[in-house]
Design a protein around this motif. Sequence first.
Motif, short mmCIF file in Angstrom:
data_model
loop_
_atom_site.label_atom_id
_atom_site.label_comp_id
_atom_site.label_asym_id
_atom_site.label_seq_id
_atom_site.Cartn_x
_atom_site.Cartn_y
_atom_site.Cartn_z
N GLU A 281 35.55 61.04 14.39
CA GLU A 281 36.94 60.75 14.77
C GLU A 281 37.78 60.46 13.52
O GLU A 281 37.26 60.14 12.46
N PRO A 282 39.11 60.54 13.64
CA PRO A 282 39.99 60.26 12.49
C PRO A 282 40.08 58.78 12.18
O PRO A 282 39.75 57.92 12.99
N SER A 283 40.56 58.48 10.97
CA SER A 283 40.80 57.08 10.57
C SER A 283 42.02 56.53 11.28
O SER A 283 42.96 57.26 11.62
N THR A 284 42.01 55.22 11.49
CA THR A 284 43.21 54.53 11.93
C THR A 284 44.20 54.47 10.78
O THR A 284 43.81 54.25 9.63
N LEU A 285 45.47 54.65 11.08
CA LEU A 285 46.52 54.46 10.09
C LEU A 285 47.40 53.30 10.52
O LEU A 285 47.88 53.26 11.65
N ALA A 286 47.60 52.35 9.62
CA ALA A 286 48.50 51.23 9.87
C ALA A 286 49.64 51.33 8.85
O ALA A 286 49.40 51.30 7.64
N VAL A 287 50.86 51.47 9.33
CA VAL A 287 52.01 51.54 8.45
C VAL A 287 52.62 50.15 8.35
O VAL A 287 53.07 49.58 9.34
N ALA A 288 52.59 49.60 7.14
CA ALA A 288 53.07 48.24 6.91
C ALA A 288 54.39 48.29 6.15
O ALA A 288 54.47 48.80 5.04
N THR A 289 55.44 47.75 6.76
CA THR A 289 56.75 47.66 6.13
C THR A 289 56.95 46.24 5.65
O THR A 289 56.76 45.29 6.41
N LEU A 290 57.32 46.07 4.39
CA LEU A 290 57.43 44.74 3.80
C LEU A 290 58.85 44.21 3.88
O LEU A 290 59.82 44.94 3.64
N ASP A 291 58.96 42.90 4.19
CA ASP A 291 60.27 42.28 4.15
C ASP A 291 60.53 41.72 2.75
O ASP A 291 59.72 41.91 1.82
N ALA A 292 61.63 41.00 2.57
CA ALA A 292 62.01 40.52 1.24
C ALA A 292 61.01 39.52 0.66
O ALA A 292 60.90 39.37 -0.56
N ALA A 293 60.23 38.86 1.53
CA ALA A 293 59.24 37.88 1.06
C ALA A 293 57.86 38.49 0.89
O ALA A 293 56.91 37.78 0.57
N GLY A 294 57.76 39.82 1.08
CA GLY A 294 56.47 40.47 0.93
C GLY A 294 55.59 40.41 2.16
O GLY A 294 54.42 40.80 2.12
N ARG A 295 56.13 39.92 3.29
CA ARG A 295 55.36 39.87 4.53
C ARG A 295 55.41 41.23 5.21
O ARG A 295 56.44 41.90 5.22
#
Length: 296
Positions: free
Chosen positions: A72-86
Amino acid sequence: MADAFSGEAVRGEPALRVLPGGGPANTAVALGRLGTPTRFLGRISGDVFGRLFRERLVGAGVDVSGVVDAAEPSTLAVATLDAAGRAVYSFHADGAADFQWSRAELGLDRLGEASCLHTGSLALVKEPGGEAVAHFVAAAAPYATISIDPNVRPGLAGREAYLKRLPGGADILRLSEEDLAFLLPGTSQEAACDRWHGQGVRLVVVTRGAAGAMVSLDGERVVVPGVPVEVVDTVGAGDAFTAGLLHRLHGHLGGRLDRLDLETARAAAAFAAEVAALTCTVAGADLPGRGPAADD
């Protein structure tokens, strides 16, 4: 699983960097870099992301002999960062390799000589594999200390799915204050700890980001401060904290933490806070080098 997150804009468009990650794997990598012998049990895809994932584990000295080669394919998680790096995540996980565990793939022989089994995140709650992981954890409990980090992802699993599997026979439960607010809304951290102590969890650690962590051992509690650093992003900080905690508790692992005292737990959490802080100084879930000295 592979985490891709947005960095600086390029010609007005988001710049994407592909960074292998995922909760238990991040913890395994950090443990390897800290010098703790670590074996990773995971289903890893043969796609390009899976190859990057495997290389990251091996490069950190993690034993991958327990890995299942998945079609099966890998999971992809798209992480968008806010101004504090969260990071705020969105997932592409339908039919992904991570969540297709079967009981046949998780026989007790996979535990080997391990003194501690750490799991959590989506592997424990996302079906169809979550049931097989929970069964494996229950089978391993007589032979190893059980550590669980729920690492909740509300976009992929609801509150009831997590509460169904928690505490899951855990001896150690490490979760963030955001996790706690999702799992038990309106419940104080102290009351939540006491609830889980009543269900058999000896050590509960609630991490509070830059404010440090609360350590609760059978109802005795202490707070450790955070470690000030210049934050690039906070991706993987909780996973790194867990690695630091397990690394420093290594001599107590293998049973029900019967010899653990509050001062030892506090010192382990203080070290874990250093490990988490270092992870925040680089992009992605990546403990730099070998991290802080194990005996400091």
